[in-house]
Design an enzyme around this catalytic site. Structure first.
Site, PDB file in Angstrom:
ATOM      1  N   TYR A  17      -8.817  23.731   5.079  1.00  0.00           N
ATOM      2  CA  TYR A  17      -8.871  24.528   6.313  1.00  0.00           C
ATOM      3  C   TYR A  17      -8.469  25.985   6.061  1.00  0.00           C
ATOM      4  CZ  TYR A  17      -9.059  20.029   8.874  1.00  0.00           C
ATOM      5  OH  TYR A  17      -9.392  18.780   9.355  1.00  0.00           O
ATOM      6  N   LYS A  43      -8.188  13.586  -3.896  1.00  0.00           N
ATOM      7  CA  LYS A  43      -9.465  13.040  -4.360  1.00  0.00           C
ATOM      8  C   LYS A  43      -9.742  13.748  -5.678  1.00  0.00           C
ATOM      9  CE  LYS A  43     -13.213  10.570  -3.912  1.00  0.00           C
ATOM     10  NZ  LYS A  43     -13.190   9.121  -4.180  1.00  0.00           N
ATOM     11  N   ASP A  70      -9.809   7.635  -0.482  1.00  0.00           N
ATOM     12  CA  ASP A  70     -10.607   6.489  -0.006  1.00  0.00           C
ATOM     13  C   ASP A  70      -9.801   5.192  -0.142  1.00  0.00           C
ATOM     14  OD1 ASP A  70     -10.810   7.186  -2.673  1.00  0.00           O
ATOM     15  OD2 ASP A  70     -12.934   6.730  -2.873  1.00  0.00           O
ATOM     16  N   ASP A 122      -5.324  14.925   8.027  1.00  0.00           N
ATOM     17  CA  ASP A 122      -5.829  14.952   9.411  1.00  0.00           C
ATOM     18  C   ASP A 122      -6.569  13.638   9.701  1.00  0.00           C
ATOM     19  OD1 ASP A 122      -6.361  15.959  11.894  1.00  0.00           O
ATOM     20  OD2 ASP A 122      -7.886  17.400  11.254  1.00  0.00           O
ATOM     21  N   ASP A 167      -5.179  10.217  12.080  1.00  0.00           N
ATOM     22  CA  ASP A 167      -5.948   9.621  13.196  1.00  0.00           C
ATOM     23  C   ASP A 167      -6.133   8.121  12.961  1.00  0.00           C
ATOM     24  OD1 ASP A 167      -6.308  12.023  14.541  1.00  0.00           O
ATOM     25  OD2 ASP A 167      -8.420  11.629  14.970  1.00  0.00           O
TER      26      ASP A 167
END
Ligand SMILES: NC(=O)c1ccc[n+]([C@@H]2O[C@H](COP(=O)([O-])OP(=O)(O)OC[C@H]3O[C@@H](n4cnc5c(N)ncnc54)[C@H](O)[C@@H]3O)[C@@H](O)[C@H]2O)c1
Length: 362
Positions: free
Chosen positions: A144, A197, A230, A254, A258
């Site tokens: 971001y 990742k 993942d 983020d 959630d």
């Protein structure tokens, strides 16, 4: 309450859009009830700012041009949610929430995943396993950072081209990783899971992994693991009892937070703190969820995430007893089945808020 001297906290309220208005109003009611209960040892002075998508409609800006200047001397910011159909999402998010997070160097975003009594989790394990973890999100750089460009010319066969780069600095990685270790030391299970990742993203995320290994050496008392994002998504569902503090980059955390709040029962439950740990600037407290346009204005949204965020704000002020009082009232209200419909009940936002306030003095 144990507070004996009078303390005044100035809070900037920015409800912004959609259910942001409803949940900020609920959180303010709870904090005002805490102050009323404090026998004048505590006072919250509110100033509300009209910024958001409606303000954009009138002014072409999401917040006042000198918005950060107006906010900088508050003790904290209490934020609702931003995003409405009249403004493209990337403009509303960048024009308000990200401007504040990045402008005030709120580099640590703390998002507890709490499993509450009386709320059915879609996770079978939640029935008989004690689950409780915190997602620590790097909040000022990473994916971001706003680095990139669009519409490079000259590549006829490819049409338009856009790039979006993630920025990882050694300082940025180190401070959030260190924050996660310090937080882990305060918890029953002293463990930090680092998420990247780095098999596919070989520059920034390998830097993150290297910094994680280096910082971990200073915390031999804290268990560690490095997990690809993942695999961590699967672990949230299959082995959540192994989690305590999960530290990840801006985008990965983020998404994972959630997932965490959905596993706890609803996006409407999740609280969050955007901290500037050095306290050079005000920190910002907000529910994890967005403006929920599908249910906004109906008085049915879940206020628990926003009220839990108000409790995190009190923690930040050093009002630990008062924060615990709110947490206990949340638990009692849920346990008694006063629930909004996202968690299987029929109560309104107002019903939940009123029930919760009635339990502050239990
Ligand atoms: N921090 C933020 O301000 C923030 C975060 C996420 C999304 N957004 C913005 O919010 C808008 C809507 O985004 P979205 O639909 O992807 O996410 P959302 O979080 O607003 O909603 C997702 C789902 O969760 C439900 N939900 C959310 N909050 C709830 C609550 N308090 N009680 C009950 N149910 C609740 C909604 O009804 C919806 O079904 C977009 O403009 C997006 O950019 C803002």
């Amino acid at each position: 309450m144990t507070q004996s001297t009078s303390r005044v906290f100035r809070i900037a309220a920015i409800p912004a859009d959609g259910v942001g208005h409803e949940v900020v109003a609920a959180g303010r009611q709870v904090l005002d009830a805490i102050a009323a209960d404090s026998r004048q040892s505590l006072e919250f002075q509110w100033q509300e700012f009209p910024w958001g998508s409606e303000y954009y409609e009138q002014t072409g800006r999401m917040m006042a041009e000198d918005g950060l200047e107006q906010l900088k001397d508050f003790d904290a910011i209490y934020f609702g949610a931003v995003g409405w159909a009249n403004v493209p999402d990337h403009i509303s998010l960048w024009g308000l929430r990200l401007t504040i997070c990045q402008g005030f160097d709120q580099w640590a975003n703390v998002r507890p995943v709490s499993f509450l009594p009386g709320i059915v989790s879609p996770l079978r394990k939640a029935d008989d396993t004690d689950l409780d973890w915190v997602v620590v999100r790097e909040n000022t750089e990473g994916e971001y950072a706003g680095f990139g460009g669009r519409n490079f010319g000259g590549r006829v066969d490819l049409g338009e081209i856009a790039t979006q780069s993630a920025v990882f600095t050694e300082v940025g990685c180190e401070r959030i990783i260190r924050f996660a270790f310090e937080l882990a030391r305060t918890r029953t299970r002293k463990k930090v899971s680092s998420v990247t990742k780095s098999n596919a993203q070989q520059y920034g995320m390998v830097l993150w992994d290297d910094v994680f290994k280096r910082v971990a050496q200073e915390y031999p008392d804290v268990e560690i693991e490095s997990v690809l994002v993942d695999a961590m998504a699967a672990k949230f569902v299959l082995r959540p009892e192994e989690l305590s503090v999960v530290v990840a980059s801006n985008l990965n955390a983020d998404i994972l937070s959630d997932l965490g709040s959905a596993l706890a029962g609803s996006l409407g439950l999740a609280a969050s703190a955007n901290l500037n740990p050095e306290r050079r600037f005000p920190s910002m407290f907000e529910p994890v969820h967005g403006s929920a346009p599908d249910i906004a204005g109906q008085g049915i949204c879940n206020p628990v995430g926003a009220i839990g965020s108000a409790a995190l704000m009190l923690e930040h002020f050093g009002l630990h007893d008062e924060a615990k009082t709110i947490q206990r009232a949340i638990e009692t209200t849920c346990a008694q089945g006063v629930l909004t419909r996202d968690v299987g009940g029929t109560a309104s936002t107002e019903d939940v808020t009123a029930a919760l306030i009635s339990h502050l003095s239990d």
